[in-house]
Scaffold this motif. Structure first.
Motif, PDB file in Angstrom:
ATOM      1  N   GLY A  80       0.768  10.899  -5.789  1.00 20.48           N
ATOM      2  CA  GLY A  80       1.473  11.994  -6.477  1.00 20.48           C
ATOM      3  C   GLY A  80       1.521  11.763  -7.973  1.00 20.48           C
ATOM      4  N   SER A  81       2.741  11.626  -8.503  1.00 22.84           N
ATOM      5  CA  SER A  81       2.920  11.428  -9.945  1.00 22.84           C
ATOM      6  C   SER A  81       2.709   9.976 -10.367  1.00 22.84           C
ATOM      7  CB  SER A  81       4.349  11.817 -10.314  1.00 22.84           C
ATOM      8  OG  SER A  81       5.260  10.882  -9.737  1.00 22.84           O
ATOM      9  N   GLY A  82       2.802   9.051  -9.401  1.00 18.49           N
ATOM     10  CA  GLY A  82       2.682   7.620  -9.713  1.00 18.49           C
ATOM     11  C   GLY A  82       4.039   6.937  -9.865  1.00 18.49           C
TER      12      GLY A  82
ATOM     13  N   GLY B 201      -8.773   9.429  -2.289  1.00 18.37           N
ATOM     14  CA  GLY B 201      -9.323   9.429  -0.936  1.00 18.37           C
ATOM     15  C   GLY B 201      -8.265   9.826   0.076  1.00 18.37           C
ATOM     16  N   ASP B 202      -8.626   9.728   1.354  1.00 20.12           N
ATOM     17  CA  ASP B 202      -7.716  10.076   2.439  1.00 20.12           C
ATOM     18  C   ASP B 202      -6.977   8.816   2.897  1.00 20.12           C
ATOM     19  OD1 ASP B 202      -6.409  10.879   4.705  1.00 20.12           O
ATOM     20  OD2 ASP B 202      -8.085  12.015   5.530  1.00 20.12           O
ATOM     21  N   GLY B 203      -5.682   8.796   2.637  1.00 22.22           N
ATOM     22  CA  GLY B 203      -4.867   7.622   2.960  1.00 22.22           C
ATOM     23  C   GLY B 203      -4.752   7.354   4.450  1.00 22.22           C
ATOM     24  N   PHE B 204      -5.151   8.308   5.284  1.00 24.72           N
ATOM     25  CA  PHE B 204      -5.104   8.108   6.740  1.00 24.72           C
ATOM     26  C   PHE B 204      -5.824   6.809   7.111  1.00 24.72           C
ATOM     27  CE2 PHE B 204      -7.133   8.368  10.867  1.00 24.72           C
ATOM     28  CZ  PHE B 204      -6.120   8.811  11.692  1.00 24.72           C
TER      29      PHE B 204
ATOM     30  N   MET C 258       0.902  15.508   5.270  1.00 25.46           N
ATOM     31  CA  MET C 258      -0.325  14.737   5.016  1.00 25.46           C
ATOM     32  C   MET C 258      -1.512  15.648   5.291  1.00 25.46           C
ATOM     33  SD  MET C 258      -1.603  11.149   6.740  1.00 25.46           S
ATOM     34  CE  MET C 258      -0.462  10.011   6.032  1.00 25.46           C
ATOM     35  N   LYS C 259      -2.507  15.602   4.405  1.00 22.09           N
ATOM     36  CA  LYS C 259      -3.712  16.422   4.578  1.00 22.09           C
ATOM     37  C   LYS C 259      -4.833  15.543   5.128  1.00 22.09           C
ATOM     38  CE  LYS C 259      -2.803  18.496   0.043  1.00 22.09           C
ATOM     39  NZ  LYS C 259      -2.540  19.897   0.193  1.00 22.09           N
ATOM     40  N   GLY C 260      -5.976  16.157   5.345  1.00 23.93           N
ATOM     41  CA  GLY C 260      -7.187  15.401   5.693  1.00 23.93           C
ATOM     42  C   GLY C 260      -7.333  15.142   7.174  1.00 23.93           C
TER      43      GLY C 260
ATOM     44  N   LEU D 196       0.847  -1.191   0.000  1.00 24.08           N
ATOM     45  CA  LEU D 196       0.000   0.000   0.000  1.00 24.08           C
ATOM     46  C   LEU D 196       0.884   1.242   0.000  1.00 24.08           C
ATOM     47  CD1 LEU D 196      -2.855   1.373   0.454  1.00 24.08           C
ATOM     48  CD2 LEU D 196      -2.363   1.215   2.904  1.00 24.08           C
ATOM     49  N   GLU D 197       0.541   2.211  -0.854  1.00 26.58           N
ATOM     50  CA  GLU D 197       1.253   3.501  -0.833  1.00 26.58           C
ATOM     51  C   GLU D 197       0.256   4.609  -0.495  1.00 26.58           C
ATOM     52  OE1 GLU D 197       3.834   6.543  -3.679  1.00 26.58           O
ATOM     53  OE2 GLU D 197       2.267   5.325  -4.564  1.00 26.58           O
ATOM     54  N   ILE D 198       0.661   5.521   0.390  1.00 26.96           N
ATOM     55  CA  ILE D 198      -0.181   6.685   0.688  1.00 26.96           C
ATOM     56  C   ILE D 198       0.499   7.898   0.058  1.00 26.96           C
ATOM     57  CG2 ILE D 198      -1.308   8.066   2.495  1.00 26.96           C
ATOM     58  CD1 ILE D 198      -2.074   5.018   2.466  1.00 26.96           C
TER      59      ILE D 198
ATOM     60  N   ILE E 285      -3.129   5.442  -2.753  1.00 21.69           N
ATOM     61  CA  ILE E 285      -4.216   6.392  -2.464  1.00 21.69           C
ATOM     62  C   ILE E 285      -3.705   7.824  -2.589  1.00 21.69           C
ATOM     63  CG2 ILE E 285      -5.976   7.073  -0.771  1.00 21.69           C
ATOM     64  CD1 ILE E 285      -5.630   4.333   0.554  1.00 21.69           C
ATOM     65  N   GLU E 286      -4.481   8.664  -3.282  1.00 16.21           N
ATOM     66  CA  GLU E 286      -4.115  10.080  -3.456  1.00 16.21           C
ATOM     67  C   GLU E 286      -5.315  10.948  -3.083  1.00 16.21           C
ATOM     68  OE1 GLU E 286      -1.321  12.033  -4.244  1.00 16.21           O
ATOM     69  OE2 GLU E 286      -2.828  13.578  -3.874  1.00 16.21           O
ATOM     70  N   ILE E 287      -5.040  12.005  -2.313  1.00 18.28           N
ATOM     71  CA  ILE E 287      -6.146  12.857  -1.838  1.00 18.28           C
ATOM     72  C   ILE E 287      -6.530  13.943  -2.852  1.00 18.28           C
ATOM     73  CG2 ILE E 287      -4.866  14.651  -0.563  1.00 18.28           C
ATOM     74  CD1 ILE E 287      -6.833  13.995   1.833  1.00 18.28           C
TER      75      ILE E 287
HETATM   76  N1  SAH Z   1       4.886   9.179  -4.134  1.00 17.35           N
HETATM   77  C1  SAH Z   1       4.747  10.348  -4.979  1.00 17.35           C
HETATM   78  C2  SAH Z   1       5.198  11.627  -4.314  1.00 17.35           C
HETATM   79  C3  SAH Z   1       4.156  12.080  -3.432  1.00 17.35           C
HETATM   80  S1  SAH Z   1       4.148  13.702  -2.808  1.00 17.35           S
HETATM   81  C4  SAH Z   1       5.458  10.171  -6.292  1.00 17.35           C
HETATM   82  O1  SAH Z   1       6.123   9.135  -6.494  1.00 17.35           O
HETATM   83  O2  SAH Z   1       5.351  11.053  -7.130  1.00 17.35           O
HETATM   84  C5  SAH Z   1       2.919  13.406  -1.578  1.00 17.35           C
HETATM   85  C6  SAH Z   1       1.524  13.185  -2.085  1.00 17.35           C
HETATM   86  O3  SAH Z   1       0.714  12.863  -0.957  1.00 17.35           O
HETATM   87  C7  SAH Z   1       0.886  14.420  -2.722  1.00 17.35           C
HETATM   88  O4  SAH Z   1       0.455  14.109  -4.008  1.00 17.35           O
HETATM   89  C8  SAH Z   1      -0.286  14.724  -1.802  1.00 17.35           C
HETATM   90  O5  SAH Z   1      -1.415  15.236  -2.470  1.00 17.35           O
HETATM   91  C9  SAH Z   1      -0.586  13.366  -1.197  1.00 17.35           C
HETATM   92  N2  SAH Z   1      -1.327  13.374   0.073  1.00 17.35           N
HETATM   93  C10 SAH Z   1      -1.280  14.288   1.088  1.00 17.35           C
HETATM   94  N3  SAH Z   1      -2.101  13.917   2.082  1.00 17.35           N
HETATM   95  C11 SAH Z   1      -2.690  12.757   1.698  1.00 17.35           C
HETATM   96  C12 SAH Z   1      -3.643  11.887   2.295  1.00 17.35           C
HETATM   97  N4  SAH Z   1      -4.181  12.137   3.496  1.00 17.35           N
HETATM   98  N5  SAH Z   1      -4.017  10.780   1.610  1.00 17.35           N
HETATM   99  C13 SAH Z   1      -3.501  10.511   0.377  1.00 17.35           C
HETATM  100  N6  SAH Z   1      -2.603  11.298  -0.238  1.00 17.35           N
HETATM  101  C14 SAH Z   1      -2.193  12.397   0.402  1.00 17.35           C
END
Ligand code: SAH
Length: 251
Positions: free
Chosen positions: A123-125, A168-171, A240-242, A118-120, A141-143
């Motif tokens: 971002g760019s992927g 969604g919110d990765g929290f 981290m947001k949310g 799992l990745e939270i 998961i990306e917010i």
């Molecule tokens: N792993 C990414 C870099 C991510 S930068 C890559 O390889 O490009 C961090 C990312 O976390 C941002 O896109 C931001 O929008 C996202 N983010 C912030 N809070 C988050 C949350 N609560 N849940 C999911 N994504 C979140």
């Protein structure tokens, strides 16, 4: 008679056009191939000077870093900086992590071909694509919807079939597919979200930047149901947001 003549003319015209197109492609072919070769050469140098030199040894991780084209995940205007030793803007105030940090986090979770990860923070992927090369299934998961959708498109275009992107919110993690053998969090949180600890499999590894302005990369392991934490290095990630912000404000 005139009809046949006209038909002949059109055919000739098309042939000339096709030939002209082929000629243009032929002339520019070395330039196109050279561009890709240059990017490969830049990745090879990135591997030597930024990644191996700083102690990353896992062969599978090194191969994935050499193979995945970071420039495909970067906005066009920054593409020529894709293999430099730094994070880059990807829009919406977010960044793609520095290549070394991606390699380090990936090595720390000890990825195996059998793993569900799992990745939270999609971002760019890019990090998700690296994981897709090394693991069985990747859930990310990306917010920010715009970023998540764009990353999903890039990942699909590159042909990865083992990555699922959720907005969604990765929290809260992704309970439906849990437990995960490994979790990578790519945004900084003041504390480790409880749902992520719950969704980590027995023997699982999680890397997460913890802190506010000053952050530390923490490696978490679940051993016989108990959590072991190890500090790795100081880092600087976007916050981290949310849900986590509400928890922070309540305290
Ligand atoms: N792993 C990414 C870099 C991510 S930068 C890559 O390889 O490009 C961090 C990312 O976390 C941002 O896109 C931001 O929008 C996202 N983010 C912030 N809070 C988050 C949350 N609560 N849940 C999911 N994504 C979140």
């Amino acid at each position: 008679m005139t009809l046949i003549y006209l038909f002949d003319k059109i055919l000739l015209n098309m042939k000339i056009k096709n030939l002209a197109l082929l000629l243009v492609l032929f002339i520019f072919q070395p330039v196109l191939i050279k561009g890709e070769k240059n990017f490969f050469e830049m990745r090879r140098q990135m591997l030597e000077t930024q990644i191996k030199s700083r102690g990353i040894k896992n062969e599978r991780v090194l191969n994935a870093m050499l193979k995945v084209e970071r420039h495909r995940f970067v906005p066009e205007k920054y593409q020529r900086f894709s293999y430099e030793d730094s994070p880059l803007p990807i829009g919406y105030g977010q960044t793609i992590s520095q290549p070394y940090i991606v390699a380090l986090m990936t090595e720390l979770i000890e990825p195996s071909q059998k793993d569900k990860v799992l990745e939270i923070g999609t971002g760019s992927g890019y990090q998700a694509a690296i994981l897709a090369e090394l693991c069985k299934e990747v859930y990310t998961i990306e917010i920010i919807p715009e970023l998540g959708l764009k990353a999903d498109k890039t990942i699909k275009e590159l042909g990865y079939k083992n990555v699922k992107v959720k907005i969604g919110d990765g929290f809260f993690g992704w309970k439906e597919y849990s437990p995960f053998n490994a979790i990578i969090v790519t945004c900084a949180s003041k504390e480790i979200p409880e749902p992520l600890i719950e969704q980590l499999a027995e023997g699982g590894r999680m890397v997460i930047p913890v802190g506010d302005y000053f952050q530390e990369l923490i490696l978490v392991r679940k051993i016989k149901g108990k959590i072991k934490k190890q500090k790795i290095i100081p880092v600087r990630f976007v916050p981290m947001k949310g849900e986590i912000e509400k928890i922070k404000n309540e305290k």
